[in-house]
Motif scaffolding. Structure first.
Motif, PDB file in Angstrom:
ATOM      1  N   LEU A 297      21.896  20.726   5.246  1.00 55.00           N
ATOM      2  CA  LEU A 297      21.902  21.234   3.882  1.00 55.00           C
ATOM      3  C   LEU A 297      22.152  20.102   2.888  1.00 55.00           C
ATOM      4  CD1 LEU A 297      24.084  24.449   4.356  1.00 55.00           C
ATOM      5  CD2 LEU A 297      21.606  24.189   4.640  1.00 55.00           C
TER       6      LEU A 297
ATOM      7  N   LEU B 110      23.501  19.766  -0.981  1.00 48.46           N
ATOM      8  CA  LEU B 110      24.250  20.609  -1.911  1.00 48.46           C
ATOM      9  C   LEU B 110      24.476  19.889  -3.230  1.00 48.46           C
ATOM     10  CD1 LEU B 110      25.874  23.283  -2.261  1.00 48.46           C
ATOM     11  CD2 LEU B 110      27.881  22.028  -1.446  1.00 48.46           C
TER      12      LEU B 110
ATOM     13  N   PHE C 286      30.361  28.215  -0.514  1.00 51.36           N
ATOM     14  CA  PHE C 286      30.119  27.803   0.872  1.00 51.36           C
ATOM     15  C   PHE C 286      30.940  28.656   1.827  1.00 51.36           C
ATOM     16  CE2 PHE C 286      30.900  25.421   4.714  1.00 51.36           C
ATOM     17  CZ  PHE C 286      29.664  24.865   5.006  1.00 51.36           C
TER      18      PHE C 286
ATOM     19  N   GLN D  58      32.359  22.257   5.856  1.00 54.30           N
ATOM     20  CA  GLN D  58      31.215  21.678   5.155  1.00 54.30           C
ATOM     21  C   GLN D  58      30.633  20.489   5.894  1.00 54.30           C
ATOM     22  OE1 GLN D  58      31.655  20.977   0.968  1.00 54.30           O
ATOM     23  NE2 GLN D  58      32.769  22.874   0.590  1.00 54.30           N
TER      24      GLN D  58
ATOM     25  N   ILE E 251      26.587  20.190   5.934  1.00 52.59           N
ATOM     26  CA  ILE E 251      26.065  19.490   4.765  1.00 52.59           C
ATOM     27  C   ILE E 251      25.751  18.041   5.106  1.00 52.59           C
ATOM     28  CG2 ILE E 251      26.592  18.721   2.416  1.00 52.59           C
ATOM     29  CD1 ILE E 251      28.264  21.214   2.072  1.00 52.59           C
TER      30      ILE E 251
ATOM     31  N   THR F 129      25.613  15.567  -0.591  1.00 52.07           N
ATOM     32  CA  THR F 129      25.968  16.243  -1.843  1.00 52.07           C
ATOM     33  C   THR F 129      25.622  15.321  -2.997  1.00 52.07           C
ATOM     34  OG1 THR F 129      28.240  15.387  -1.885  1.00 52.07           O
ATOM     35  CG2 THR F 129      27.876  17.501  -0.767  1.00 52.07           C
TER      36      THR F 129
END
Length: 410
Positions: A272, A274, A286, A295, A299, A302
């Motif tokens: 992911l 983000l 989340f 996370q 993830i 970010t």
């Protein structure tokens, strides 16, 4: 004054009754004090009662602590504030009050913390009173500081009115208009289309301020502001422009490598990307969507800006969340059928006085049309899947508006 929520083109504005301006409450706690100064009005009443009944025989009339303090505060409000000549120091003082600390105020003002402290020291010397007490917990307003807050807020309001009055003298559609907007909408929707406005009003210079923090038009941070939540400011006009819908997207390159998720359960097996505008809100979202996961488990990246978020996803870094109109702009990303969708109402705000300035009025009308759900169906209240946009959008193709979205090889 009341907030007027307008719908559609706000050319026929409601006339509203004007109520007295409410002074915002002080956001910092006053300095600690003992009971002798906690209730001056009560002590003052006691002093009047003593005067009415007369002093005890052989004793001089006594004055209460609150009665003795009253002239000092009156003198502060009349003589010390009357000699104030440095509005910039007063502005910094008010920012410290609102931010809650010298450090936070320094960050907002883009000054060093030592510079803020020096200006507060200068301001206290001008006023002739100690306005803050400093301790390990930060800055706390004294009673004198709380009195000064009210006076400085009135100064601030008067300065904003002065700026608006000066703007109003320029009757022609010329000069500068500052438009504050969230970073994604500013970068991917408004910026490439502003040429339309400038062609119609070539003498108007547009200052497009893109940031995730919502601007306050009542404090003259912008002439017009666009928000993704309804502003709470009292002295503003509001227009609900439409609704922005978001969903999950990924690049074809990513899907070819990692496969296409169909459910949230399958999504946890993917990478992911983000965008974090509000860390607390992002963390809460989340935890709600992926309970039991950390996370770091899901993830891959970010970022704090929409442009970096888009390019990361477009080049295969992972799955991200974007507005449905990304497809209409020719983005190199593919919508996913995962049942995760969000929506935000889009609001426009402006001050009633500023809205009467011709160049600002033209900008307001143009912005309302730029988000017109009848013309651009992705801003309608109901969700429309990106695959359906080609059938419901009857306007000219929009892929030419943003050269950074090449469509070759899609």
């Amino acid at each position: 004054m009341r907030v007027a929520a307008e719908r559609g083109v706000p050319q026929e504005e409601r006339k509203e009754a004007v109520a007295p301006q409410v002074t915002p409450q002080v956001t910092l706690a006053p300095a600690a004090h003992d009971d002798s100064s906690a209730a001056p009005s009560t002590r003052g009443d006691q002093g009047r009662d003593d005067a009415a009944t007369g002093p005890a025989p052989g004793k001089a009339p006594a004055r209460s602590a609150a009665t003795r303090a009253a002239p000092a505060k009156g003198a502060l409000s009349k003589s010390a504030l009357a000699s104030l000549t440095d509005w910039d120091a007063a502005r910094i003082f008010l920012e410290v009050v609102r931010a809650g600390s010298f450090r936070s105020a320094a960050e907002r003002l883009t000054l060093s913390i030592n510079a803020v402290r020096r200006r507060i020291d200068d301001f206290e010397r001008q006023i002739g009173a100690t306005l803050f007490t400093r301790d390990v917990h930060g800055a706390r307003l004294t009673d004198e500081g709380a009195l000064v807050v009210s006076a400085v807020e009135r100064m601030e309001a008067a300065s904003f009115e002065l700026l608006r009055a000066g703007d109003g003298l320029a009757g022609a559609a010329s000069g500068e208009v500052r438009v504050a907007v969230t970073e994604g909408l500013g970068t991917f929707w408004l910026a490439p289309r502003l040429v339309e406005f400038q062609q119609s009003f070539p003498n108007v210079m547009v200052d497009l301020y893109c940031a995730m923090r919502s601007a306050d038009v009542s404090r003259h941070e912008a002439d017009v502001a666009i928000h993704l939540s309804r502003p709470a400011a009292l002295d503003v006009k509001l227009v609900r422009l439409g609704r922005m819908h978001l969903m999950c997207f990924a690049s074809e390159k990513y899907l070819e490598t990692y496969g296409t998720p169909k459910t949230i359960d399958e999504l946890v097996k993917h990478r992911l990307v983000l965008q974090v505008a509000d860390e607390a809100a992002a963390n809460a979202a989340f935890a709600t969507i992926f309970p039991g996961y950390e996370q770091r488990d899901l993830i891959a990246m970010t970022t704090n800006v929409s442009s970096a978020n888009y390019w990361a996803v477009a080049h295969g870094a992972g799955i991200g969340v974007f507005p449905t109109y990304a497809s209409a702009l020719g983005g190199k990303i593919v919508p996913l059928e995962v049942d995760l969708k969000w929506s935000y109402d889009i609001w426009l705000s402006y001050h009633a006085t500023t809205g009467r300035i011709p160049r600002v009025r033209h900008m307001i009308d143009w912005l309302v049309e730029a988000f017109n759900p009848g013309k651009y169906p992705w801003f309608k209240d109901e969700f429309i899947h990106p695959q359906q946009l080609k059938t419901v959008y009857m306007g000219e193709p929009l892929t030419h508006l943003f050269g950074g979205f090449p469509t070759e090889g899609r």
